[in-house]
Write a protein that holds these residues in place. Structure first.
Motif, PDB file in Angstrom:
ATOM      1  N   ASP A  45      44.120  -2.198   3.764  1.00  0.00           N
ATOM      2  CA  ASP A  45      44.447  -1.713   2.426  1.00  0.00           C
ATOM      3  C   ASP A  45      43.146  -1.272   1.763  1.00  0.00           C
ATOM      4  OD1 ASP A  45      45.081  -1.348  -0.254  1.00  0.00           O
ATOM      5  OD2 ASP A  45      46.447  -3.056  -0.320  1.00  0.00           O
ATOM      6  N   GLY A  46      42.907   0.033   1.749  1.00  0.00           N
ATOM      7  CA  GLY A  46      41.675   0.569   1.197  1.00  0.00           C
ATOM      8  C   GLY A  46      41.541   0.377  -0.302  1.00  0.00           C
ATOM      9  N   ALA A  47      42.651   0.187  -1.007  1.00  0.00           N
ATOM     10  CA  ALA A  47      42.604   0.013  -2.459  1.00  0.00           C
ATOM     11  C   ALA A  47      41.939  -1.306  -2.841  1.00  0.00           C
ATOM     12  CB  ALA A  47      44.011   0.078  -3.045  1.00  0.00           C
ATOM     13  N   ILE A  48      42.157  -2.353  -2.025  1.00  0.00           N
ATOM     14  CA  ILE A  48      41.571  -3.657  -2.345  1.00  0.00           C
ATOM     15  C   ILE A  48      40.627  -4.164  -1.255  1.00  0.00           C
ATOM     16  CG2 ILE A  48      43.439  -4.352  -3.883  1.00  0.00           C
ATOM     17  CD1 ILE A  48      44.587  -6.036  -1.595  1.00  0.00           C
ATOM     18  N   GLY A  49      40.497  -3.405  -0.162  1.00  0.00           N
ATOM     19  CA  GLY A  49      39.563  -3.756   0.905  1.00  0.00           C
ATOM     20  C   GLY A  49      39.953  -4.974   1.718  1.00  0.00           C
ATOM     21  N   VAL A  50      41.255  -5.129   2.000  1.00  0.00           N
ATOM     22  CA  VAL A  50      41.732  -6.285   2.747  1.00  0.00           C
ATOM     23  C   VAL A  50      42.473  -5.824   4.006  1.00  0.00           C
ATOM     24  CG1 VAL A  50      43.333  -8.260   2.692  1.00  0.00           C
ATOM     25  CG2 VAL A  50      41.918  -7.739   0.708  1.00  0.00           C
ATOM     26  N   GLU A  51      42.212  -6.517   5.125  1.00  0.00           N
ATOM     27  CA  GLU A  51      42.927  -6.259   6.365  1.00  0.00           C
ATOM     28  C   GLU A  51      44.007  -7.317   6.545  1.00  0.00           C
ATOM     29  OE1 GLU A  51      40.619  -6.537   9.931  1.00  0.00           O
ATOM     30  OE2 GLU A  51      42.169  -5.584  11.130  1.00  0.00           O
ATOM     31  N   SER A  52      45.181  -6.903   7.036  1.00  0.00           N
ATOM     32  CA  SER A  52      46.294  -7.818   7.280  1.00  0.00           C
ATOM     33  C   SER A  52      46.842  -7.586   8.682  1.00  0.00           C
ATOM     34  CB  SER A  52      47.414  -7.592   6.258  1.00  0.00           C
ATOM     35  OG  SER A  52      46.954  -7.852   4.953  1.00  0.00           O
ATOM     36  N   ILE A  53      47.505  -8.619   9.208  1.00  0.00           N
ATOM     37  CA  ILE A  53      48.151  -8.548  10.521  1.00  0.00           C
ATOM     38  C   ILE A  53      49.647  -8.742  10.323  1.00  0.00           C
ATOM     39  CG2 ILE A  53      48.339  -9.578  12.822  1.00  0.00           C
ATOM     40  CD1 ILE A  53      45.475 -10.508  12.545  1.00  0.00           C
ATOM     41  N   TYR A  54      50.445  -7.955  11.059  1.00  0.00           N
ATOM     42  CA  TYR A  54      51.902  -8.041  10.973  1.00  0.00           C
ATOM     43  C   TYR A  54      52.390  -9.177  11.871  1.00  0.00           C
ATOM     44  CZ  TYR A  54      56.643  -6.195  10.371  1.00  0.00           C
ATOM     45  OH  TYR A  54      57.953  -6.023  10.039  1.00  0.00           O
ATOM     46  N   VAL A  55      52.919 -10.245  11.243  1.00  0.00           N
ATOM     47  CA  VAL A  55      53.392 -11.427  11.963  1.00  0.00           C
ATOM     48  C   VAL A  55      54.746 -11.838  11.387  1.00  0.00           C
ATOM     49  CG1 VAL A  55      52.892 -13.837  12.540  1.00  0.00           C
ATOM     50  CG2 VAL A  55      51.010 -12.212  12.314  1.00  0.00           C
ATOM     51  N   ASP A  56      55.715 -12.042  12.263  1.00  0.00           N
ATOM     52  CA  ASP A  56      57.051 -12.476  11.833  1.00  0.00           C
ATOM     53  C   ASP A  56      57.609 -11.612  10.712  1.00  0.00           C
ATOM     54  OD1 ASP A  56      57.060 -14.510  13.738  1.00  0.00           O
ATOM     55  OD2 ASP A  56      56.176 -15.964  12.349  1.00  0.00           O
ATOM     56  N   GLU A  57      57.483 -10.305  10.880  1.00  0.00           N
ATOM     57  CA  GLU A  57      58.030  -9.294   9.979  1.00  0.00           C
ATOM     58  C   GLU A  57      57.443  -9.320   8.562  1.00  0.00           C
ATOM     59  OE1 GLU A  57      62.294  -9.353  10.157  1.00  0.00           O
ATOM     60  OE2 GLU A  57      62.302  -9.096  12.335  1.00  0.00           O
TER      61      GLU A  57
END
Length: 68
Positions: A45-57
């Protein structure tokens, strides 16, 4: 003369899904190519500079430095 070798089985490799890396200011609901999200896809998310992983939908942030 007949060949003494006989193939009785062959070993193949099951295709493994390839995770996508998505850069977007909004939470993605599909991959960039329109395909479904799969376990392990990553989103930055470039707006807040956070990376996330898709887990359990759902998207799980990989950083604990989120402002609360």
């Amino acid at each position: 003369m007949t060949s003494p070798l006989l193939t009785i089985a062959s070993i193949g490799v099951t295709p493994q899904p390839i995770n996508a890396f998505i850069v977007s200011d909004t939470e993605p609901t599909f991959r960039d190519n329109g395909g479904d999200l799969i376990q392990g896809d990553r989103w930055f998310d470039g707006a807040i500079g956070v990376e996330s992983i898709y887990v359990d939908e759902r998207w799980i942030p990989t950083s604990s430095s989120l402002s609360k």
